[in-house]
Design a protein around this motif. Sequence first.
Motif: not given
Ligand code: PFF
Length: 480
Positions: A48-49, A51-54, A129, A247-248, A250, A255, A350-351
Amino acid sequence: MEDNSVRDTSEPQGDQVEQTSQTQTNAPVKKRGSFTGKIGFVLAAAGSAVGLGNIWRFPYLAAKYGGGIFILTYVVLAVTFGFALMIAEIALGRKTGVSAINAFKKLNKKWAFLGVLCAVIPILILPYYSVIGGWVGKYFFTYLTGGGASAAGDKFFDSFIASPWQSLLFFAIFVTIVFVIVLFGVEKGIEKSSKFLMPALVLLTIGVTIYTLTMPDSWEGVKYYLLPDFKKFSVKTVLGALGQLFYSMSLAMGIMITYGSYMKKENKIESSVHQIEIFDTGIALLAGLMIVPAAFVFSGGNPETLGQGPGLMFVALPKVFETFGPVGGGILGALFFALVLFAALTSAISLMETVISIIMDKFSLSRRKSCVVAYVGTLVLGIFPALGFGVLSKVSISGKTILDMVDFLSNSVLMPIAAFLTCVFIGYVIKCRTITDEIELNGRFAMKKFFNVMIKYVCPIGIAAILITSILDAVGVFAL
Ligand code: PFF
């Protein structure tokens, strides 16, 4: 390490993050699942952590906020604020055994509102997202159909996001894929494939990074990215880094509370959190090392281009791929964007699962109906950020597009508020002991004193100070 190979198949598995309705709902109340072992938990939470955030957000923020100084601020915040908050959320979830929206209520009725606040955040994030997920989908499709050379063109990205139909179409396709996966409950296959696709993404990123670093001017980019320039430090750097951290990882949106509620009592929270943090931060740092020097190389060392904002990854990487020639570049581009698309999908799933569990809990709807509501709602809400670079580009506040505004509202306003209130709740309402006892159920909590000081004093005071200063700045009371 726990044995992760033997699973009791009669139980729903937690790494599927099954959202079980805990309040009185018409929905079928399923037996609450749990993760089979620590590895299962760490992988699911990291899924979950990461993703696009990274891959997309961290590099462009690092470029925007002055490179090295942003990285330094981020890492310091990750091992202090990030560590304390992730421990707190996971322990809160495991202690209460319910998802975020009910966890606060269960410990103190007056604090039910905090569960609701946490719930609003994923509802805000999922639509935009998915807009970025659509951008990744568009690039994947372009490479797949042999359009790699055009993707590397200067105007490609800008004209794509400005075109209303294209951005809406790719956004809608992305949300529909997420919806279908969630509706048919086939996340398990996705989870399984993530065990080899995520490492593949990491390896490819390392390969592209090494290749880029052999190009002229790239070391200027590396220096910009890694060496902190303290003159560039301001409260905005801290707010940007803090929002990115939430964000990154979660955090501050419930969550991790939900994930914690699926964790078994015999698994160690503290070491799991260390592993998730190392994983998440490592991938973000690596993605930045790939993208920021690439942007330097192709702009002839002009740091101005680093102000690209959300488009940085989409503009810089196709130029790297182009140097491999039409065939090699085409394959590389398709492979890279396919893997990023996959990472984006796992996070979006997961979102959406979180949003669905909120709808089930609050409106007493069945899972199927909740899926449809989440799908339609996301499609409608996503129209605005999707059109924000074209027909709605006039809608902006101090140069911020709609996507930037929602991103700022969720990450730099609501998440810090939710994090601040979570600290107050734990430090002063239920008291730190409630959490530390939960962590000590199976052994020593090495950083207990540090955790207490962080949750009671450093985090709430720090977050409040950052928020107030930046709000004063935003309303122009003083310029930072
Ligand atoms: N942490 C995810 C990212 O860095 O892309 C973003 C995210 C995904 C936030 C899922 C919350 C979540 F439930």
